[in-house]
Design a protein around this motif. Structure first.
Motif, short mmCIF file in Angstrom:
data_model
loop_
_atom_site.label_atom_id
_atom_site.label_comp_id
_atom_site.label_asym_id
_atom_site.label_seq_id
_atom_site.Cartn_x
_atom_site.Cartn_y
_atom_site.Cartn_z
N MET A 1 0.81 -1.14 0.15
CA MET A 1 0.06 -0.16 -0.09
C MET A 1 0.82 1.11 -0.07
O MET A 1 1.77 1.38 0.80
CB MET A 1 -0.86 0.01 1.15
CG MET A 1 -1.80 1.32 1.43
SD MET A 1 -2.84 1.27 2.82
CE MET A 1 -3.74 -0.36 2.60
N ASN A 2 0.58 2.06 -0.92
CA ASN A 2 1.36 3.30 -0.99
C ASN A 2 0.67 4.24 -0.08
O ASN A 2 -0.36 5.15 -0.60
CB ASN A 2 1.51 3.82 -2.53
CG ASN A 2 2.47 4.99 -2.50
OD1 ASN A 2 2.66 5.79 -1.81
ND2 ASN A 2 3.05 5.09 -3.74
N TRP A 3 1.12 4.70 0.77
CA TRP A 3 0.35 5.43 1.94
C TRP A 3 0.36 7.01 1.59
O TRP A 3 -0.59 7.89 1.74
CB TRP A 3 1.11 5.28 3.39
CG TRP A 3 0.63 4.08 4.19
CD1 TRP A 3 -0.54 3.55 3.90
CD2 TRP A 3 1.39 3.49 5.17
NE1 TRP A 3 -0.72 2.25 4.75
CE2 TRP A 3 0.41 2.29 5.54
CE3 TRP A 3 2.57 3.40 5.50
CZ2 TRP A 3 0.84 1.27 6.28
CZ3 TRP A 3 2.89 2.54 6.58
CH2 TRP A 3 2.02 1.56 6.99
N LEU A 4 1.66 7.44 0.91
CA LEU A 4 1.77 8.83 0.56
C LEU A 4 0.82 9.22 -0.43
O LEU A 4 0.24 10.08 -0.47
CB LEU A 4 3.39 9.07 0.09
CG LEU A 4 4.18 9.31 0.98
CD1 LEU A 4 5.87 9.21 0.55
CD2 LEU A 4 3.95 10.05 2.06
N THR A 5 0.76 8.36 -1.54
CA THR A 5 -0.25 8.20 -2.48
C THR A 5 -1.69 8.33 -1.93
O THR A 5 -2.48 9.05 -2.47
CB THR A 5 -0.06 7.37 -3.45
OG1 THR A 5 1.05 7.35 -4.20
CG2 THR A 5 -1.12 7.69 -4.82
N PHE A 8 -1.86 11.95 -0.13
CA PHE A 8 -1.83 13.35 -0.98
C PHE A 8 -2.84 13.06 -2.13
O PHE A 8 -2.98 13.97 -2.71
CB PHE A 8 -0.41 13.42 -1.46
CG PHE A 8 0.48 14.10 -0.15
CD1 PHE A 8 0.36 15.34 0.32
CD2 PHE A 8 1.48 13.12 0.25
CE1 PHE A 8 1.15 15.85 1.32
CE2 PHE A 8 2.32 13.31 1.51
CZ PHE A 8 2.09 14.74 1.96
N GLY A 9 -3.10 11.98 -2.63
CA GLY A 9 -4.09 11.87 -3.82
C GLY A 9 -5.43 11.89 -3.26
O GLY A 9 -6.40 11.73 -4.32
N ASN A 10 -5.86 11.95 -2.20
CA ASN A 10 -7.15 12.11 -1.71
C ASN A 10 -7.85 13.28 -1.63
O ASN A 10 -7.24 14.20 -0.85
CB ASN A 10 -7.37 11.42 -0.33
CG ASN A 10 -8.57 11.27 0.35
OD1 ASN A 10 -9.64 11.93 -0.42
ND2 ASN A 10 -8.79 10.73 1.40
N PRO A 11 -8.67 13.67 -2.40
CA PRO A 11 -8.97 15.03 -2.58
C PRO A 11 -9.67 15.65 -1.16
O PRO A 11 -9.64 16.92 -0.78
CB PRO A 11 -10.26 15.14 -3.82
CG PRO A 11 -9.81 13.92 -4.42
CD PRO A 11 -9.25 12.96 -3.77
N ILE A 20 -5.31 19.87 4.33
CA ILE A 20 -4.14 20.10 4.38
C ILE A 20 -3.80 21.79 4.44
O ILE A 20 -2.97 22.19 5.17
CB ILE A 20 -3.12 19.56 3.26
CG1 ILE A 20 -3.25 17.97 3.35
CG2 ILE A 20 -1.84 19.88 3.30
CD1 ILE A 20 -2.54 17.23 2.32
N PRO A 21 -4.33 22.49 3.64
CA PRO A 21 -4.18 23.99 3.53
C PRO A 21 -4.37 24.45 4.96
O PRO A 21 -3.82 25.49 5.55
CB PRO A 21 -5.06 24.75 2.58
CG PRO A 21 -5.24 23.40 1.43
CD PRO A 21 -5.23 22.23 2.53
N ALA A 184 -1.99 5.96 6.54
CA ALA A 184 -1.57 7.07 5.43
C ALA A 184 -1.68 8.34 5.90
O ALA A 184 -0.94 9.24 5.49
CB ALA A 184 -2.70 6.80 4.13
N SER A 185 -3.01 8.66 6.81
CA SER A 185 -2.69 9.95 7.49
C SER A 185 -1.49 10.26 8.52
O SER A 185 -0.78 11.34 8.42
CB SER A 185 -4.07 9.90 8.16
OG SER A 185 -4.16 11.44 8.91
N VAL A 186 -1.14 9.22 9.13
CA VAL A 186 -0.01 9.16 9.99
C VAL A 186 1.25 9.61 9.12
O VAL A 186 2.07 10.55 9.42
CB VAL A 186 0.23 7.88 10.83
CG1 VAL A 186 1.52 8.15 11.65
CG2 VAL A 186 -0.81 7.87 11.68
N VAL A 187 1.29 8.84 8.27
CA VAL A 187 2.50 8.92 7.15
C VAL A 187 2.63 10.29 6.64
O VAL A 187 3.65 10.82 6.57
CB VAL A 187 2.68 7.72 6.26
CG1 VAL A 187 4.00 8.20 5.37
CG2 VAL A 187 3.18 6.46 6.90
N GLY A 188 1.54 10.69 6.19
CA GLY A 188 1.28 11.89 5.25
C GLY A 188 1.70 13.11 6.00
O GLY A 188 2.35 14.16 5.84
N GLY A 189 1.13 13.14 7.53
CA GLY A 189 1.16 14.34 8.26
C GLY A 189 2.51 14.17 8.86
O GLY A 189 3.28 15.56 8.86
N SER A 190 3.54 13.40 8.91
CA SER A 190 4.57 13.30 9.48
C SER A 190 5.52 13.67 8.29
O SER A 190 6.56 14.64 8.60
CB SER A 190 5.20 11.87 9.80
OG SER A 190 4.29 11.29 10.57
#
Length: 221
Positions: A1-5, A8-11, A20-21, A184-190
């Motif tokens: 599973m690509n957590w970053l995709t 960041f790919g989730n609208p 995120i903004p 995915a949220s954990v990795v993306g936030g980090s």
């Protein structure tokens, strides 16, 4: 599973109050406010103590406190005392954490200026405030900026704990992700927090290149 995709790919992660903004703006608000307040306290105090040579014990105590203060513990304490109706429970611990590096580096920068340079300035007829502003501060600027950079990076990283008490910032992705097992949220936030810290590092590097005199830069190499 690509957590970053997945992240960041989730609208949905880019819109709304939890996107995120908005989380980035909250993180920026906490960090900038805490750093500005710390600067307003620590730099004048560091300049005064460094220039007069009186009150060095304050710097020593401050440096020791920086190593001893438990940021999360202070955050919880101020939340219990002040509630979460404002951002004060986050800002106060961040300011207390930010002051020591700025204070210590400002003090050390001023005290480390060559005494002969200081004497020469007085010999030219400059007064105390003029010596400080025209001679000591420009020479000490690299160390002062180092203190600011260390504090800024520390604040950006530590602001993450605001999410522990239900406040905003990028830490929400990490804390909420752990709570709901959305890794995915954990990795993306980090990743966002790390990128934010790297941008701060780059910004202060550029500021130093622009603001520090080439002569001073040559002396510290």
């Amino acid at each position: 599973m690509n957590w970053l995709t997945d992240f960041f790919g989730n609208p949905e992660n880019w819109t709304g109050p939890g996107g995120i903004p908005m989380r980035l703006l909250e993180h920026l608000e906490y960090s900038v406010l805490a750093l500005v307040l710390a600067v307003l306290i620590a730099i004048p105090l560091g300049l005064l103590i460094g220039h007069t040579g009186k009150g060095g014990v304050i710097v020593v105590i401050s440096a020791n406190l920086a190593r001893a203060l438990p940021t999360l513990g202070m955050l919880v304490l101020f939340v219990l005392l002040l509630g979460t109706a404002s951002i004060l429970p986050v800002i106060i611990p961040l300011v207390l954490l930010s002051i020591p590096p700025i204070l210590v580096n400002t003090f050390e920068g001023i005290r480390g200026v060559d005494p002969e340079l200081r004497d020469a300035a007085y010999g030219m007829g400059l007064r105390g405030g003029q010596v400080l502003g025209r001679v000591l501060v420009p020479v000490a600027l690299p160390l002062i900026l180092l203190g600011l950079r260390l504090s800024a990076i520390q604040v950006v990283a530590t602001t993450t704990v605001a999410a522990y008490v239900g406040l905003g910032g990028l830490g929400r992705f990490v804390i909420d992700g752990f709570a709901t097992k959305e890794y995915a949220s954990v990795v993306g936030g980090s990743v966002l927090i790390v990128l934010f810290a790297l941008v701060v590092q780059l910004a202060f590097t550029l500021v130093q290149r622009v603001s520090v005199s080439p002569g001073v830069s040559q002396r510290i190499r």
